[in-house]
Motif scaffolding. Sequence first.
Motif, PDB file in Angstrom:
ATOM      1  N   THR A   1       0.831  -1.196   0.000  1.00 14.97           N
ATOM      2  CA  THR A   1       0.000   0.000   0.000  1.00 14.97           C
ATOM      3  C   THR A   1       0.866   1.247   0.000  1.00 14.97           C
ATOM      4  O   THR A   1       0.597   2.194  -0.719  1.00 14.97           O
ATOM      5  CB  THR A   1      -0.945   0.002   1.232  1.00 14.97           C
ATOM      6  OG1 THR A   1      -1.751  -1.162   1.175  1.00 14.97           O
ATOM      7  CG2 THR A   1      -1.822   1.234   1.239  1.00 14.97           C
ATOM      8  N   THR A   2       1.941   1.245   0.759  1.00 10.13           N
ATOM      9  CA  THR A   2       2.830   2.391   0.799  1.00 10.13           C
ATOM     10  C   THR A   2       3.445   2.627  -0.573  1.00 10.13           C
ATOM     11  O   THR A   2       3.510   3.761  -1.037  1.00 10.13           O
ATOM     12  CB  THR A   2       3.938   2.180   1.851  1.00 10.13           C
ATOM     13  OG1 THR A   2       3.309   1.992   3.112  1.00 10.13           O
ATOM     14  CG2 THR A   2       4.856   3.369   1.921  1.00 10.13           C
TER      15      THR A   2
ATOM     16  N   GLN B   1       0.746   3.993  -2.797  1.00  4.01           N
ATOM     17  CA  GLN B   1       0.458   5.385  -2.452  1.00  4.01           C
ATOM     18  C   GLN B   1       1.547   6.314  -2.988  1.00  4.01           C
ATOM     19  O   GLN B   1       1.252   7.396  -3.473  1.00  4.01           O
ATOM     20  CB  GLN B   1       0.327   5.554  -0.943  1.00  4.01           C
ATOM     21  CG  GLN B   1      -0.939   4.960  -0.380  1.00  4.01           C
ATOM     22  CD  GLN B   1      -0.951   4.973   1.136  1.00  4.01           C
ATOM     23  OE1 GLN B   1       0.089   5.084   1.785  1.00  4.01           O
ATOM     24  NE2 GLN B   1      -2.139   4.841   1.706  1.00  4.01           N
ATOM     25  N   GLN B   2       2.799   5.866  -2.928  1.00  2.80           N
ATOM     26  CA  GLN B   2       3.902   6.664  -3.461  1.00  2.80           C
ATOM     27  C   GLN B   2       3.769   6.824  -4.971  1.00  2.80           C
ATOM     28  O   GLN B   2       3.954   7.912  -5.505  1.00  2.80           O
ATOM     29  CB  GLN B   2       5.251   6.016  -3.109  1.00  2.80           C
ATOM     30  CG  GLN B   2       6.457   6.803  -3.572  1.00  2.80           C
ATOM     31  CD  GLN B   2       6.626   8.137  -2.868  1.00  2.80           C
ATOM     32  OE1 GLN B   2       6.004   8.428  -1.864  1.00  2.80           O
ATOM     33  NE2 GLN B   2       7.491   8.967  -3.409  1.00  2.80           N
ATOM     34  N   GLU B   3       3.427   5.728  -5.672  1.00  4.51           N
ATOM     35  CA  GLU B   3       3.204   5.807  -7.115  1.00  4.51           C
ATOM     36  C   GLU B   3       2.066   6.766  -7.440  1.00  4.51           C
ATOM     37  O   GLU B   3       2.162   7.549  -8.373  1.00  4.51           O
ATOM     38  CB  GLU B   3       2.863   4.423  -7.685  1.00  4.51           C
ATOM     39  CG  GLU B   3       4.040   3.598  -8.025  1.00  4.51           C
ATOM     40  CD  GLU B   3       3.660   2.315  -8.746  1.00  4.51           C
ATOM     41  OE1 GLU B   3       2.442   2.041  -8.930  1.00  4.51           O
ATOM     42  OE2 GLU B   3       4.570   1.579  -9.116  1.00  4.51           O
ATOM     43  N   GLU B   4       0.995   6.681  -6.664  1.00  2.00           N
ATOM     44  CA  GLU B   4      -0.155   7.560  -6.890  1.00  2.00           C
ATOM     45  C   GLU B   4       0.232   9.021  -6.698  1.00  2.00           C
ATOM     46  O   GLU B   4      -0.133   9.889  -7.499  1.00  2.00           O
ATOM     47  CB  GLU B   4      -1.290   7.183  -5.939  1.00  2.00           C
ATOM     48  CG  GLU B   4      -2.583   7.899  -6.230  1.00  2.00           C
ATOM     49  CD  GLU B   4      -3.732   7.404  -5.358  1.00  2.00           C
ATOM     50  OE1 GLU B   4      -4.534   8.255  -4.947  1.00  2.00           O
ATOM     51  OE2 GLU B   4      -3.823   6.195  -5.102  1.00  2.00           O
ATOM     52  N   LYS B   5       1.003   9.301  -5.661  1.00  6.71           N
ATOM     53  CA  LYS B   5       1.446  10.672  -5.381  1.00  6.71           C
ATOM     54  C   LYS B   5       2.338  11.182  -6.510  1.00  6.71           C
ATOM     55  O   LYS B   5       2.146  12.294  -7.010  1.00  6.71           O
ATOM     56  CB  LYS B   5       2.211  10.707  -4.054  1.00  6.71           C
ATOM     57  CG  LYS B   5       2.757  12.058  -3.696  1.00  6.71           C
ATOM     58  CD  LYS B   5       3.568  11.996  -2.411  1.00  6.71           C
ATOM     59  CE  LYS B   5       4.230  13.322  -2.161  1.00  6.71           C
ATOM     60  NZ  LYS B   5       5.619  13.215  -1.822  1.00  6.71           N
ATOM     61  N   LEU B   6       3.331  10.385  -6.918  1.00  6.56           N
ATOM     62  CA  LEU B   6       4.228  10.799  -7.998  1.00  6.56           C
ATOM     63  C   LEU B   6       3.473  10.944  -9.316  1.00  6.56           C
ATOM     64  O   LEU B   6       3.746  11.854 -10.101  1.00  6.56           O
ATOM     65  CB  LEU B   6       5.380   9.811  -8.142  1.00  6.56           C
ATOM     66  CG  LEU B   6       6.392   9.795  -6.988  1.00  6.56           C
ATOM     67  CD1 LEU B   6       7.384   8.652  -7.159  1.00  6.56           C
ATOM     68  CD2 LEU B   6       7.095  11.136  -6.856  1.00  6.56           C
TER      69      LEU B   6
ATOM     70  N   ALA C   1       0.319  11.790  -9.663  1.00  2.50           N
ATOM     71  CA  ALA C   1      -0.463  13.028  -9.582  1.00  2.50           C
ATOM     72  C   ALA C   1       0.424  14.248  -9.821  1.00  2.50           C
ATOM     73  O   ALA C   1       0.017  15.191 -10.502  1.00  2.50           O
ATOM     74  CB  ALA C   1      -1.153  13.128  -8.223  1.00  2.50           C
ATOM     75  N   GLU C   2       1.638  14.238  -9.273  1.00  2.00           N
ATOM     76  CA  GLU C   2       2.578  15.343  -9.496  1.00  2.00           C
ATOM     77  C   GLU C   2       2.920  15.472 -10.985  1.00  2.00           C
ATOM     78  O   GLU C   2       2.908  16.565 -11.542  1.00  2.00           O
ATOM     79  CB  GLU C   2       3.866  15.118  -8.706  1.00  2.00           C
ATOM     80  CG  GLU C   2       3.737  15.305  -7.226  1.00  2.00           C
ATOM     81  CD  GLU C   2       5.021  14.948  -6.481  1.00  2.00           C
ATOM     82  OE1 GLU C   2       6.111  14.895  -7.103  1.00  2.00           O
ATOM     83  OE2 GLU C   2       4.936  14.714  -5.270  1.00  2.00           O
TER      84      GLU C   2
ATOM     85  N   SER D   1      -0.122  16.685 -13.046  1.00  2.00           N
ATOM     86  CA  SER D   1      -0.394  18.096 -12.790  1.00  2.00           C
ATOM     87  C   SER D   1       0.566  18.986 -13.592  1.00  2.00           C
ATOM     88  O   SER D   1       0.148  19.956 -14.225  1.00  2.00           O
ATOM     89  CB  SER D   1      -0.269  18.391 -11.301  1.00  2.00           C
ATOM     90  OG  SER D   1      -0.447  19.755 -11.040  1.00  2.00           O
TER      91      SER D   1
END
Length: 160
Positions: free
Chosen positions: A46-47, A50-55, A57-58, A61
């Motif tokens: 999950t971590t 979540q890191q992949e999802e955050k990167l 999204a960056e 954007s």
Amino acid sequence: MLDVATTRFRIAALGLLPMSFLAACTSGPGGGPVHGSSASPSRTTTTAAQQEEKLGAEARSALQATATGSTVASGLERVSDGLHTDPGLSAGTAYRLTVVCAGTGTVAIEFAPAGAAVRKPFSCDGTTVLERFTAKQAQHVDINGGRGATGMIAWRIERV
């Protein structure tokens, strides 16, 4: 026929049995088992997700902030997977490839029009990279991560 010693042993063993089940169900910090790590495999996964999802999204954007033309193809890829596409572009038409890599290390864009590959390396630090080109027949685009590179790549091909 059972003797008295065997009977006493069985009674004592039955009395300890519930305690062994209780010990087997004991959990450590964070709800994980006492005997193992406090971070379960699903938490580690999950971590990473979540890191992949955050990167991702960056990168998305930053990519959206540069949109100006008519999008022909786009996507979001893991650096470890890279991008390997034949986008079916019209020969002789001008395009712009916009790429953002959020993560660590370096990645390289490679164009392979008619067998003449052009390689352009750049840092995977969230910087937007623009590459204008005129499509040839059998235009192929690759983006590959360098050794140890991690993160997410957002990309878009627009008609100029």
